[in-house]
Motif scaffolding. Structure first.
Motif, short mmCIF file in Angstrom:
data_model
loop_
_atom_site.label_atom_id
_atom_site.label_comp_id
_atom_site.label_asym_id
_atom_site.label_seq_id
_atom_site.Cartn_x
_atom_site.Cartn_y
_atom_site.Cartn_z
N ASP A 162 3.85 4.52 -3.37
CA ASP A 162 3.28 3.45 -2.55
C ASP A 162 2.60 3.96 -1.28
O ASP A 162 2.03 3.18 -0.52
CB ASP A 162 4.38 2.45 -2.15
N ALA A 163 2.66 5.26 -1.06
CA ALA A 163 2.00 5.82 0.12
C ALA A 163 0.49 5.72 -0.02
O ALA A 163 -0.05 5.74 -1.13
CB ALA A 163 2.41 7.28 0.31
N LYS A 164 -0.18 5.62 1.10
CA LYS A 164 -1.65 5.52 1.11
C LYS A 164 -2.31 6.76 1.70
O LYS A 164 -3.40 7.14 1.28
CB LYS A 164 -2.08 4.28 1.91
N THR A 165 -1.66 7.36 2.68
CA THR A 165 -2.28 8.47 3.41
C THR A 165 -1.40 9.72 3.37
O THR A 165 -0.18 9.63 3.54
CB THR A 165 -2.53 8.10 4.88
N VAL A 166 -2.03 10.86 3.15
CA VAL A 166 -1.31 12.14 3.13
C VAL A 166 -1.95 13.06 4.17
O VAL A 166 -3.16 13.31 4.13
CB VAL A 166 -1.37 12.81 1.75
N GLY A 167 -1.14 13.56 5.08
CA GLY A 167 -1.60 14.54 6.06
C GLY A 167 -1.35 15.94 5.55
O GLY A 167 -0.26 16.26 5.09
N THR A 194 -5.62 8.84 0.58
CA THR A 194 -6.56 9.26 1.62
C THR A 194 -5.95 10.47 2.31
O THR A 194 -4.85 10.39 2.86
CB THR A 194 -6.81 8.15 2.64
N CYS A 195 -6.64 11.59 2.27
CA CYS A 195 -6.10 12.85 2.79
C CYS A 195 -6.85 13.29 4.04
O CYS A 195 -8.09 13.27 4.06
CB CYS A 195 -6.17 13.95 1.74
N ALA A 215 1.18 10.34 13.23
CA ALA A 215 0.63 9.07 13.69
C ALA A 215 -0.26 8.41 12.65
O ALA A 215 -0.43 7.18 12.67
CB ALA A 215 -0.16 9.29 14.98
N SER A 216 -0.81 9.18 11.72
CA SER A 216 -1.78 8.62 10.78
C SER A 216 -1.44 8.91 9.32
O SER A 216 -2.28 8.71 8.44
CB SER A 216 -3.17 9.18 11.09
N SER A 217 -0.22 9.34 9.02
CA SER A 217 0.12 9.74 7.66
C SER A 217 1.39 9.06 7.19
O SER A 217 2.37 8.94 7.94
CB SER A 217 0.32 11.26 7.57
N ASP A 218 1.39 8.65 5.92
CA ASP A 218 2.61 8.14 5.29
C ASP A 218 3.48 9.29 4.81
O ASP A 218 4.70 9.21 4.78
CB ASP A 218 2.27 7.24 4.10
#
Length: 326
Positions: A162-167, A194-195, A215-218
């Motif tokens: 269910d995550a959307k963003t990966v840092g 979104t990476c 701050a911007s990653s799931d």
């Protein structure tokens, strides 16, 4: 008539290996091996120990002797160069270069003494070689520590569907880390993530860059990265309070700050490198014709303490990373 070949083995004694028609040696000699380890952390330490244990076991069983000169560069490329120059001056019989910076220093330091790398992700990248064929054609060979990046991407999807963003958190000064990020990023993007890349220059800005990533990653992914491996406490102190899980490229990083990893066993990797060293020293093999070796399996592992803090329950098939009680 017997021809004794001691190519690049200046310290080996006169009881050098004899080969019969099948290529099997009859006796080992006496050897000095220089080990340059880029820095101290769990993965590299295990690889060095595995290398020493296996090479000593094989040479001793064959009637020979081996002495190790072990030097740690403390993460400084200039120290790697000084260590390698010292090995060249003392004319060691073989150099084991543990991690990329050590291998690059060894490549620059000698074209004559056999070199084996270990804990190196991609040799073509590390050595600046185009048209890679699996062998170097030089005095260099070794073992690679890369677990399959496609399977690491699959693991992120398995754990965090269910995550959307990966840092993507890594050290920009480590070319093999950049290589891994360049491979796994499009794989994750194909899965719909979104990476964003978050690169730190050295240990001084690990905490601040990790804070930005949180701050911007799931989810945060850290490849096999020596600087990150030496800074896991600093990373953990940021990611756990922020509630952001880390998936790591190897066990050492995961045990310090991650929730899960798909990792090889670095002690076994060192042992494999030791077997290659034996073939060079005793059996007279040319490192330039020896293919870069890797371990056939990697294991899904999880960090019980971090998983508990973040309320994450890994699915079946994950092995708990054992930690030593203080």
């Amino acid at each position: 008539m017997m021809a004794l070949s001691l190519t690049a083995c200046g310290n080996a004694d006169s009881t050098a290996p004899e080969e019969n028609g099948s290529g099997t040696q009859t006796a080992a000699g006496s050897y000095t091996v220089g080990i340059c380890q880029q820095m101290q952390h769990a993965a590299l330490d295990s690889a060095t120990q595995g290398f020493q244990d296996k090479l000593k076991e094989l040479i001793t069983a064959d009637g020979g002797e081996v002495e190790f000169e072990v030097e740690n560069a403390s993460g400084e490329s200039a120290n790697c160069a000084s260590i390698i120059n010292g090995f060249v001056s003392s004319n060691v019989d073989l150099i084991m270069a543990n991690a990329t910076a050590s291998l690059q220093a060894a490549q620059a330091g000698t074209a004559d003494i056999p070199i084996l790398g270990t804990s190196v992700t991609d040799y073509a990248t590390a050595l600046g070689m185009d048209n890679w064929t699996g062998t170097t054609g030089t005095n260099i060979s070794g073992t690679a520590d890369l677990a399959p990046l496609d399977k690491q991407a699959d693991m992120i999807q398995e754990l965090f569907p269910d995550a959307k963003t990966v840092g993507l958190l890594y050290c920009s000064a480590e070319p093999n880390s950049s290589y891994q990020v360049g491979v796994i990023k499009p794989l994750l993007e194909e899965m719909g993530y979104t990476c964003t890349e978050y690169a730190f220059a050295d240990s001084n800005d690990v905490a601040s860059v990790t804070t930005s990533a949180c701050a911007s990653s799931d989810v945060i992914y850290i490849p096999t990265d020596n600087t990150a491996a030496s800074c896991t406490e600093a990373i953990r102190n940021v990611v756990v309070p922020a509630g952001v899980p880390v998936v790591a490229g190897e066990q050492g990083i995961c045990s310090g700050c991650g929730v899960a990893t798909l990792s090889i066993d670095y002690y076994e990797l060192g042992q494999l490198t030791g077997e290659m060293a034996y073939d060079i020293l005793v059996n007279g093999k040319d490192p330039g014709t020896m293919e870069i070796q890797s371990l056939p399996t990697a294991t899904k592992m999880y960090n019980p303490s971090v998983c508990e803090e973040l309320n994450i329950t890994p699915p079946e098939g994950y092995t708990a990373i054992e930690t030593t009680a203080e």
